[in-house]
Design a protein around this motif. Structure first.
Motif, mmCIF file in Angstrom:
data_model
loop_
_atom_site.group_PDB
_atom_site.id
_atom_site.type_symbol
_atom_site.label_atom_id
_atom_site.label_comp_id
_atom_site.label_asym_id
_atom_site.label_seq_id
_atom_site.Cartn_x
_atom_site.Cartn_y
_atom_site.Cartn_z
ATOM 1 N N UNK A 150 0.907 -1.331 -0.026
ATOM 2 C CA UNK A 150 -0.063 0.003 -0.210
ATOM 3 C C UNK A 150 0.738 1.340 0.033
ATOM 4 N N UNK A 151 1.927 1.262 0.712
ATOM 5 C CA UNK A 151 2.604 2.222 0.815
ATOM 6 C C UNK A 151 3.984 2.519 -0.265
ATOM 7 N N UNK A 152 4.000 1.449 -1.225
ATOM 8 C CA UNK A 152 4.778 1.062 -2.005
ATOM 9 C C UNK A 152 6.398 1.225 -1.641
ATOM 10 N N UNK A 153 6.555 0.658 -0.581
ATOM 11 C CA UNK A 153 7.930 0.624 0.127
ATOM 12 C C UNK A 153 8.156 -0.840 0.153
ATOM 13 N N UNK A 154 7.427 -1.874 -0.191
ATOM 14 C CA UNK A 154 7.661 -3.119 -0.089
ATOM 15 C C UNK A 154 8.387 -3.657 -1.427
ATOM 16 N N UNK A 155 9.740 -3.946 -1.490
ATOM 17 C CA UNK A 155 10.228 -4.411 -2.754
ATOM 18 C C UNK A 155 10.523 -5.888 -2.740
ATOM 19 N N UNK A 156 10.445 -6.358 -3.963
ATOM 20 C CA UNK A 156 10.328 -7.784 -4.065
ATOM 21 C C UNK A 156 11.088 -8.447 -5.257
ATOM 22 N N UNK A 157 11.749 -9.452 -4.991
ATOM 23 C CA UNK A 157 12.503 -10.294 -6.132
ATOM 24 C C UNK A 157 12.116 -11.697 -6.191
ATOM 25 N N UNK A 158 11.605 -12.059 -7.255
ATOM 26 C CA UNK A 158 11.236 -13.399 -7.619
ATOM 27 C C UNK A 158 11.871 -14.183 -8.638
ATOM 28 N N UNK A 159 12.052 -15.413 -8.424
ATOM 29 C CA UNK A 159 13.008 -16.278 -9.376
ATOM 30 C C UNK A 159 11.765 -16.904 -10.394
ATOM 31 N N UNK A 160 12.178 -17.909 -11.240
ATOM 32 C CA UNK A 160 11.510 -18.353 -12.157
ATOM 33 C C UNK A 160 10.524 -19.440 -11.237
ATOM 34 N N UNK A 161 11.318 -20.087 -10.402
ATOM 35 C CA UNK A 161 10.620 -21.255 -9.725
ATOM 36 C C UNK A 161 9.510 -20.717 -8.776
ATOM 37 N N UNK A 162 9.327 -19.390 -8.645
ATOM 38 C CA UNK A 162 8.358 -18.751 -7.695
ATOM 39 C C UNK A 162 9.145 -18.302 -6.626
#
Length: 367
Positions: A320-332
């Motif tokens: 909601x605050x656009x402060x959560x940064x994520x990285x995702x691999x191809x396997x999920x």
């Protein structure tokens, strides 16, 4: 002794520990062992049967999918044959944009970005089915001023006279998103040391970044300097090494990242207010613990083999605050961190070649 008493005595002797024949015990153990082996073999056979069934099922589904894809391709070709592109680049299109009717533009001007929805709309296939006003002008329910800004830019581009891009406003970029023109108007802008990498557009919205072999730096490091991104996808080609994610970098006076603060290395430790994945070390690093000055490792021994195959990574900004940064691999597999400072930029540090695609822009920030 009476027969009845003899039976009682025999029963009592057995109940008070009369020893069993050792040979009978050995025989029972052997039977149990054989039963266990048979049970194990049966279980193994069952697993083999299940795997074989799943393999056959997968092959069947894969065949069905390929047949559907082939059928879809046939239908598309049949449709295109029945509805050929009848428009000419020299056609003059008369437009009514939001009630403003004195807008005339060449078809070639509107179809420059071939993979955009605007180009598809004005390809000529749909002229007869598009909404028109009483005078026969094609009607577009858009803000006329925003659309005229777009036409002005496209006219300059058609003459190879493109200067500055149009000022990014929420209304203008919303219109561009609808027509899938964001990759064309606000393309990928990666910055770093000018002699360390080359950037080449290989398809609409997709670029190839290559490490300059003549550079003295071991790695090329680039950050995105355009509109704020919500998402981007990076694929390290087979054999490429490096890291990708989000990094806190101090800005210049105009709000652009300071390229001299970009670390030209393989990012093998945690950095302040940063989140990234190192595909060479197979580790995900979170923001550095400033109290203890120690590395924060969010994951290691990841299922990555950059030597044997390409490595695809998706980076997202959410919450909601656009402060959560994520990285995702191809396997999920996912890693995330809440980053607090304003100047967090998408970063790629690499040696070899990477493909960058799937950019999604945070146009809400323009409100």
């Amino acid at each position: 002794m009476p027969p009845t008493d003899k039976r009682k005595a025999s029963s009592a002797a057995a109940s008070f520990g009369e020893e069993e024949d050792p040979s009978s015990l050995s025989s029972a153990a052997t039977k149990k062992s054989r039963a266990d082996v048979l049970s194990s073999e049966a279980t193994s056979d069952s697993i083999t049967d299940i795997l074989s069934h799943l393999h056959n099922l997968f092959q069947t589904k894969e065949k069905e999918l390929k047949e559907r894809e082939a059928d879809f391709d046939r239908r598309v070709k049949a449709f295109e044959s029945a509805h050929p592109t009848i428009g000419s680049n020299n056609d003059v299109i008369q437009l009514n944009v939001g009630g403003q009717t004195n807008i005339s533009v060449l078809r070639a001007t509107l179809t420059q970005f071939e993979d955009s929805m605007l180009a598809a709309k004005f390809s000529g296939r749909w002229d007869d089915s598009m909404e028109k006003d009483r005078d026969g002008n094609i009607f577009l329910d858009e803000d006329p001023e925003d659309f005229k800004i777009l036409i002005k830019y496209l006219r300059l581009r058609a003459k190879n006279r493109v200067g500055n891009r149009p000022k990014a406003t929420y209304a203008f970029c919303s219109m561009l998103e609808y027509y899938n023109l964001m990759p064309g108007i606000y393309g990928q802008t990666w910055v770093g040391k000018h002699d360390t990498f080359t950037c080449e557009e290989i398809s609409y919205g997709t670029v190839s970044l290559s490490k300059n072999l003549e550079s003295h730096d071991e790695f090329a490091a680039v950050v995105f300097s355009g509109l704020k991104l919500l998402e981007f996808t990076v694929e390290f080609e087979k054999g490429a090494t490096g890291s990708v994610g989000w990094m806190n970098i101090s800005p210049e006076l105009k709000g652009k990242p300071n390229i001299y603060d970009i670390p030209c290395n393989n990012l093998t430790r945690s950095y302040d207010n940063s989140l990234f994945l190192n595909i060479t070390q197979r580790k995900a690093f979170g923001p550095k613990d400033n109290k203890t000055d120690r590395n924060i490792i969010l994951g290691e021994n990841l299922r990555i083999n950059h030597i044997e195959s390409a490595t695809k990574v998706i980076c997202r900004l959410g919450g909601a605050s656009k402060r959560k940064y994520l990285i995702e691999l191809a396997d999920g597999t996912e890693f995330d961190a809440t980053l607090t400072k304003s100047y967090v930029w998408p970063i790629i540090s690499f040696s070899g070649k990477v493909i960058v695609s799937g950019l999604k822009y945070d146009i809400d920030e323009l409100l």
